[in-house]
Design an enzyme around this catalytic site. Structure first.
Site, PDB file in Angstrom:
ATOM      1  N   ARG A  40     -11.816  -5.472  -6.309  1.00 49.90           N
ATOM      2  CA  ARG A  40     -11.586  -6.114  -5.001  1.00 49.90           C
ATOM      3  C   ARG A  40     -12.901  -6.370  -4.270  1.00 49.90           C
ATOM      4  O   ARG A  40     -13.811  -5.537  -4.286  1.00 49.90           O
ATOM      5  CB  ARG A  40     -10.729  -5.224  -4.102  1.00 49.90           C
ATOM      6  CG  ARG A  40      -9.389  -4.821  -4.630  1.00 49.90           C
ATOM      7  CD  ARG A  40      -8.540  -4.201  -3.527  1.00 49.90           C
ATOM      8  NE  ARG A  40      -9.295  -3.286  -2.677  1.00 49.90           N
ATOM      9  CZ  ARG A  40      -8.874  -2.833  -1.504  1.00 49.90           C
ATOM     10  NH1 ARG A  40      -7.716  -3.217  -1.018  1.00 49.90           N
ATOM     11  NH2 ARG A  40      -9.605  -1.984  -0.797  1.00 49.90           N
TER      12      ARG A  40
ATOM     13  N   TYR B 248     -10.124   0.302  11.329  1.00 43.02           N
ATOM     14  CA  TYR B 248     -11.369   0.706  10.677  1.00 43.02           C
ATOM     15  C   TYR B 248     -11.799  -0.250   9.585  1.00 43.02           C
ATOM     16  O   TYR B 248     -12.871  -0.072   9.003  1.00 43.02           O
ATOM     17  CB  TYR B 248     -11.257   2.126  10.118  1.00 43.02           C
ATOM     18  CG  TYR B 248     -10.098   2.370   9.177  1.00 43.02           C
ATOM     19  CD1 TYR B 248     -10.171   1.996   7.840  1.00 43.02           C
ATOM     20  CD2 TYR B 248      -8.939   2.984   9.619  1.00 43.02           C
ATOM     21  CE1 TYR B 248      -9.119   2.213   6.974  1.00 43.02           C
ATOM     22  CE2 TYR B 248      -7.879   3.224   8.770  1.00 43.02           C
ATOM     23  CZ  TYR B 248      -7.966   2.839   7.441  1.00 43.02           C
ATOM     24  OH  TYR B 248      -6.921   3.059   6.589  1.00 43.02           O
ATOM     25  N   LYS B 249     -11.000  -1.267   9.302  1.00 40.67           N
ATOM     26  CA  LYS B 249     -11.377  -2.250   8.285  1.00 40.67           C
ATOM     27  C   LYS B 249     -12.143  -3.395   8.957  1.00 40.67           C
ATOM     28  O   LYS B 249     -13.277  -3.221   9.384  1.00 40.67           O
ATOM     29  CB  LYS B 249     -10.134  -2.746   7.553  1.00 40.67           C
ATOM     30  CG  LYS B 249      -9.450  -1.676   6.692  1.00 40.67           C
ATOM     31  CD  LYS B 249      -8.262  -2.250   5.963  1.00 40.67           C
ATOM     32  CE  LYS B 249      -7.680  -1.299   4.939  1.00 40.67           C
ATOM     33  NZ  LYS B 249      -7.105  -0.068   5.530  1.00 40.67           N
TER      34      LYS B 249
ATOM     35  N   ASP C 295       2.941  -4.914   8.606  1.00 38.33           N
ATOM     36  CA  ASP C 295       1.720  -4.138   8.454  1.00 38.33           C
ATOM     37  C   ASP C 295       0.567  -5.140   8.450  1.00 38.33           C
ATOM     38  O   ASP C 295       0.487  -6.003   7.570  1.00 38.33           O
ATOM     39  CB  ASP C 295       1.763  -3.338   7.148  1.00 38.33           C
ATOM     40  CG  ASP C 295       0.519  -2.500   6.924  1.00 38.33           C
ATOM     41  OD1 ASP C 295      -0.556  -2.843   7.434  1.00 38.33           O
ATOM     42  OD2 ASP C 295       0.614  -1.493   6.193  1.00 38.33           O
TER      43      ASP C 295
ATOM     44  N   PHE D 170       0.854  -1.183   0.000  1.00 42.29           N
ATOM     45  CA  PHE D 170       0.000   0.000   0.000  1.00 42.29           C
ATOM     46  C   PHE D 170       0.890   1.234   0.000  1.00 42.29           C
ATOM     47  O   PHE D 170       1.865   1.299   0.760  1.00 42.29           O
ATOM     48  CB  PHE D 170      -0.926   0.005   1.218  1.00 42.29           C
ATOM     49  CG  PHE D 170      -1.995   1.055   1.131  1.00 42.29           C
ATOM     50  CD1 PHE D 170      -3.102   0.861   0.324  1.00 42.29           C
ATOM     51  CD2 PHE D 170      -1.873   2.247   1.821  1.00 42.29           C
ATOM     52  CE1 PHE D 170      -4.081   1.841   0.218  1.00 42.29           C
ATOM     53  CE2 PHE D 170      -2.842   3.234   1.713  1.00 42.29           C
ATOM     54  CZ  PHE D 170      -3.953   3.030   0.915  1.00 42.29           C
TER      55      PHE D 170
END
Length: 412
Positions: A371, A221-222, A198, A126
């Site tokens: 995705r 938050y995912k 990560d 990312f």
């Protein structure tokens, strides 16, 4: 077709996690496959945040730093996250953002390998991870960044006696491919380097075991459903905690903040990585979600995740004939993927928008990745069936060709 919708309903009836779906607020008629970007809202989060606002802040005001535990939120929340990543009490601190925490751990870790001047990064990671590494290298000076990935050498080829630190994601944000944390950590440390993970796309989607890793960072938050902008977290292995220094040495990370000393002394343990005032309302929302996660069996989460992702792949194998431009980007082997399935399609962006108009929310990543994130606590097998059917229709009938879908909107 191999599996019918009725058979999916039967699978849902036997699902040991089925009761958790009712604990989330989900829009009617929508299949939400974007939990790998922003998790759904737990139903009791609004009440928790309202109580924090109306009672803790509104009535008790500044006393709530003590009476409501505000001061200790970074540590107490970190301790609640710790079991989700295989860590122990006093090893995780919640706060700031993933980007800030990457900067903190990278710049704190590098002096532990002061004789080495190379940072290994994944060029396909990312972007914020690579950007922050660039910023840390500039700030510290004289560091080389050595990239691995599809456009670079392998990790094995990149490792040598000049490498100080390796930063990788456990699960690839584009493809959902998962790395073997234990094996990679052992490989990196055998070369004398430090391992930083990560965990943004793995925590809450699968059991995570930081094991012998040196440092880790992640967001909430995912899959952890902490809400937009929820506090991130960082992990520091106990063996490093007294040796490292937080480069952002703020008041909240001081050993005795209320002594108001003119010079910085780091707090013991992971608390030294605290910097500024914690965002209490965001902690309230995150802790509301963690109330749910403390009742979840992560082995059941992983089993359902693999069942849902495998079902999606199998359905699309049956429903989408060759020649429609859809290519699987996620590993077919279940043990090699996280809780995400990605496909490549030359018209991926309008495909995602056409799906959204049909109640299936996925997302798009450049250059051509479509995705789908599978959050096992609130997704059902019938949702997967409906999503695969809708995608097959969008492709088979070329519904993505509608000119409305060509105009770019912000896709998170």
């Amino acid at each position: 077709m191999g599996v019918s919708r009725a058979e999916c309903q039967e699978l849902d009836a036997r699902d040991p996690l089925r009761g958790f779906r009712e604990e989330f607020s989900l829009p009617p008629g929508v299949v939400y496959l974007l939990g790998n970007s922003l998790g759904a809202l737990p139903r009791h989060t609004p009440e928790r945040v309202a109580r924090t606002v109306e009672t803790e802040w509104g009535r008790h005001l500044g006393a709530s730093w003590n009476t409501a535990g505000w001061w200790d939120m970074p540590q107490s929340t970190g301790d609640r996250i710790a079991p989700l990543i295989g860590a122990g009490p006093g090893e995780v601190l919640a706060g700031d953002s993933t980007s800030v925490n990457i900067f903190k751990v990278v710049t704190a870790a590098l002096p532990l390998r002061a004789d080495r001047r190379v940072i290994v990064s994944d060029l396909d990671n990312f972007p914020t991870d690579r950007y922050v590494v660039e910023g840390a290298a500039r700030a510290l000076g004289s560091y080389e960044i050595r990239d691995i990935g599809e456009r670079g050498p392998s990790l094995a080829d990149a490792l040598d006696d000049g490498v100080a630190l390796v930063l990788l994601s456990q699960v690839d944000y584009r493809t959902g491919a998962a790395r073997d944390m234990a094996a990679v950590t052992e490989q990196v440390q055998a070369a004398g380097a430090l391992m930083v993970w990560d965990l943004c796309h793995s925590a809450g989607a699968m059991p995570v075991r930081v094991g012998e890793a040196d440092f880790a960072v992640g967001c909430t938050y995912k899959y952890l459903n902490g809400g937009p902008g929820a506090p991130a977290y960082l992990y520091v292995a106990p063996r490093h905690q007294e040796a490292v220094r937080n480069p952002l040495s703020g008041w909240h990370g001081h050993a005795a903040p209320f002594d108001f000393e003119p010079h910085y002394r780091p707090a013991p343990g992971v608390r030294r990585f605290a910097t500024g005032s914690p965002p209490i309302l965001s902690y309230a929302a995150l802790n509301a979600s963690l109330d749910i996660w403390e009742r979840v069996d992560l082995s059941e989460v992983r089993a359902k995740s693999l069942a849902l992702t495998s079902l999606f792949i199998d359905l699309l194998d049956d429903l989408v004939p060759p020649g429609l431009g859809l290519t699987l980007a996620t590993p077919r082997e279940p043990e090699r993927r996280g809780s995400q399935v990605s496909y490549r399609h030359p018209q991926g962006y309008p495909v995602v928008r056409a799906l959204a108009d049909r109640g299936v929310i996925g997302d798009y990543r450049e250059p051509d990745f479509v995705r789908f994130g599978f959050a096992p606590l609130y997704l059902r097998h019938v949702d997967v069936f409906d999503a695969a059917t809708a995608l097959a229709e969008v492709l088979g009938e070329e519904l993505w060709r509608d000119e409305r879908y060509a105009r770019r909107l912000t896709v998170t």
